[in-house]
Write a protein that holds these residues in place. Structure first.
Motif, PDB file in Angstrom:
ATOM      1  N   HIS A 259       0.842  -1.193   0.000  1.00 37.64           N
ATOM      2  CA  HIS A 259       0.000   0.000   0.000  1.00 37.64           C
ATOM      3  C   HIS A 259       0.878   1.244   0.000  1.00 37.64           C
ATOM      4  CE1 HIS A 259      -2.701   3.150   1.532  1.00 37.64           C
ATOM      5  NE2 HIS A 259      -3.681   2.411   1.055  1.00 37.64           N
ATOM      6  N   ARG A 260       0.444   2.233  -0.787  1.00 39.31           N
ATOM      7  CA  ARG A 260       1.145   3.514  -0.844  1.00 39.31           C
ATOM      8  C   ARG A 260       0.127   4.614  -0.640  1.00 39.31           C
ATOM      9  NH1 ARG A 260       3.923   4.366  -6.250  1.00 39.31           N
ATOM     10  NH2 ARG A 260       1.780   4.764  -6.925  1.00 39.31           N
ATOM     11  N   LEU A 261       0.351   5.419   0.403  1.00 38.43           N
ATOM     12  CA  LEU A 261      -0.559   6.524   0.675  1.00 38.43           C
ATOM     13  C   LEU A 261      -0.446   7.591  -0.409  1.00 38.43           C
ATOM     14  CD1 LEU A 261       0.027   6.930   4.513  1.00 38.43           C
ATOM     15  CD2 LEU A 261      -2.000   5.997   3.394  1.00 38.43           C
ATOM     16  N   PRO A 262      -1.533   8.307  -0.713  1.00 41.38           N
ATOM     17  CA  PRO A 262      -1.467   9.400  -1.696  1.00 41.38           C
ATOM     18  C   PRO A 262      -0.407  10.420  -1.301  1.00 41.38           C
ATOM     19  CG  PRO A 262      -3.748   8.916  -1.131  1.00 41.38           C
ATOM     20  CD  PRO A 262      -2.892   8.123  -0.191  1.00 41.38           C
ATOM     21  N   GLY A 263       0.450  10.762  -2.264  1.00 37.83           N
ATOM     22  CA  GLY A 263       1.518  11.708  -1.975  1.00 37.83           C
ATOM     23  C   GLY A 263       2.679  11.094  -1.235  1.00 37.83           C
TER      24      GLY A 263
ATOM     25  N   GLY B 204       7.501   4.854  -2.330  1.00 37.20           N
ATOM     26  CA  GLY B 204       7.677   3.790  -1.344  1.00 37.20           C
ATOM     27  C   GLY B 204       6.367   3.109  -0.974  1.00 37.20           C
ATOM     28  N   TYR B 205       6.418   1.783  -0.794  1.00 37.12           N
ATOM     29  CA  TYR B 205       5.256   0.995  -0.404  1.00 37.12           C
ATOM     30  C   TYR B 205       5.459   0.438   1.002  1.00 37.12           C
ATOM     31  CZ  TYR B 205       3.047   0.707  -5.063  1.00 37.12           C
ATOM     32  OH  TYR B 205       2.412   0.977  -6.247  1.00 37.12           O
TER      33      TYR B 205
ATOM     34  N   ALA C 228       0.086   0.719  10.779  1.00 39.32           N
ATOM     35  CA  ALA C 228       1.060  -0.150  10.116  1.00 39.32           C
ATOM     36  C   ALA C 228       2.390   0.587   9.974  1.00 39.32           C
ATOM     37  CB  ALA C 228       0.543  -0.589   8.741  1.00 39.32           C
ATOM     38  N   ARG C 229       3.414  -0.152   9.622  1.00 40.86           N
ATOM     39  CA  ARG C 229       4.758   0.401   9.540  1.00 40.86           C
ATOM     40  C   ARG C 229       4.858   1.401   8.384  1.00 40.86           C
ATOM     41  NH1 ARG C 229       9.256  -0.981  11.721  1.00 40.86           N
ATOM     42  NH2 ARG C 229      11.218  -0.383  10.793  1.00 40.86           N
TER      43      ARG C 229
END
Length: 422
Positions: A51-55, A59-60, A101-102
């Motif tokens: 998962h990659r947050l918007p902006g 990095g995942y 999560a990390r």
């Protein structure tokens, strides 16, 4: 995040098995920046997610969800179907969004792996394992990034652990920790055995990180092997004369514990927790519900052992401890060592441990010709392998009887009047 997706390559087990093994998972887009992946390796498949947050840049955050039901049927916990993996991934995506999560891009260190390992640790020796982690492994290796960890670093740490002096128990408020240098071969073997146990805990933490998909390879620690023959069978059994001298020289408050060990083969921890209700004077048995193997053990007492436990239980409530410290409290961890050392010195007996008292019980049974299966049951061993390792050479056997009968009598040793003292 919407309803469950479908993917012809990943939905069905037969379709997944046709995929070629590769280093990069087969990804399926679930939502913006959110992917469910299937990693197809040579040894089987597993479900992963990223998962990659918007902006959040390139990095995942990644995690391993569980094994794929390629070989075994899904159980919803460790082995997941596609639908179950999809649900698990969505739950994890929610944690990422909430910040549980990390963070992506943050280096994953040995210390992080140790933390995750202890969080999910389900073994019986939690306190001992945590002590080993915090006092031994973390100070030396905790700050290193796992992906940059090398076999040389782990190997050198393992060797240094074996070469370091053993720590001795000191007073609670002692300013300095006493140590004992490994001066002989047996002492060196014991230090190597301790280093091997340290390595086992380290590898367990690193292997968990690898299974969870946060580490690319397990090659670095897989190359580091434990010291060979460090756990060879120890041949320390007390003779009846040594046992009597030891008991006579023992502190009166600790004496019943030592006697119980030699008459039952029970471990120190089990005896320290044994209660009056665990002793049945009608059947002359002792029930140890919380043993090292995690199962209830029944100890069958002969007359001397039954008398000891009857004395220990006299006048006490059913929920009272059978053996207590002279101050009235329960015996603490590793507290037995100082009493044994003092008794060995006073009784002029070669140094022994509490576990040697347990071995003495097993050795007496073996010398009396008791079958290995019975000794294994009496000592609470899971099977006969450990029993044979320590006691098979003591038991009367066809081989020993035949050799002594047919290979004796060369007449090269003069007879004397030397006899064994009893």
């Amino acid at each position: 995040m919407g309803r469950a997706v479908r993917d012809a390559r990943l939905d069905k087990r037969d379709a997944r098995l046709k995929l070629s093994p590769r280093k990069e998972p087969y990804w399926r887009l679930i939502g913006e920046g959110a992917h469910l992946g299937y990693y197809r390796g040579k040894r089987g498949g597993r479900w992963v997610a990223r998962h990659r947050l918007p902006g959040g840049g390139s990095g995942y955050s990644k995690t391993t969800l569980g094994e794929a039901d390629d070989v075994c049927d899904a159980d919803g916990a460790n082995v997941l179907s596609f639908r179950q993996a999809d649900a698990a991934a969505r739950a994890w995506f929610d944690k990422v969004v909430r910040g549980d999560a990390r963070p992506a891009g943050q280096p994953y260190t040995v210390g992080d792996a140790l933390d995750d390992y202890m969080t999910h640790f389900t073994g019986k020796s939690v306190t001992a394992t945590r002590s080993r982690v915090d006092a031994i492994i973390r100070p030396a290796l905790g700050g290193l990034e796992i992906d940059k960890l090398t076999a040389k670093q782990i190997g050198e740490w393992h060797k240094e652990r074996a070469a370091s002096p053993a720590k001795l128990r000191t007073g609670k408020f002692a300013k300095e920790q006493n140590t004992r240098v490994a001066a002989d071969e047996d002492a060196k073997r014991r230090r190597q055995s301790t280093a091997n146990r340290d390595l086992t805990v380290l590898k367990a933490a690193l292997n968990r990180a690898f299974r969870e998909g946060v580490v690319r390879s397990d090659e670095a620690w897989r190359k580091v092997k434990p010291f060979k023959a460090a756990d060879a069978a120890k041949a320390r059994y007390l003779t009846d004369d040594e046992a009597r001298r030891l008991v006579n020289a023992m502190d009166a408050g600790f004496r019943p514990m030592a006697q119980a060990a030699m008459l039952t083969g029970a471990r120190y921890g089990s005896l320290a927790k044994a209660k009056v209700r665990d002793f049945d004077p009608q059947s002359n048995t002792l029930t140890l519900p919380d043993t090292k193997g995690g199962r209830t053990q029944i100890v069958y007492l002969e007359d001397e052992g039954a008398a000891l436990f009857a004395q220990a239980a006299a006048g006490k409530r059913a929920d009272a401890l059978l053996f207590i410290h002279s101050s009235g409290r329960r015996w603490g961890p590793s507290e037995q060592a100082r009493y044994l050392d003092a008794a060995c010195t006073a009784g002029k007996v070669e140094r022994c441990t509490f576990h040697d008292l347990r071995r003495t019980y097993g050795a007496r049974l073996a010398r009396a010709g008791v079958p290995m299966a019975v000794i294994a049951e009496a000592l609470g061993h899971a099977d006969e392998r450990m029993t044979r390792k320590h006691y098979a050479h003591l038991a009367p056997s066809y081989v020993s009887s035949t050799i002594r009968q047919h290979a004796a009598g060369m007449g090269i040793v003069a007879r004397t009047n030397v006899v064994a003292l009893r």
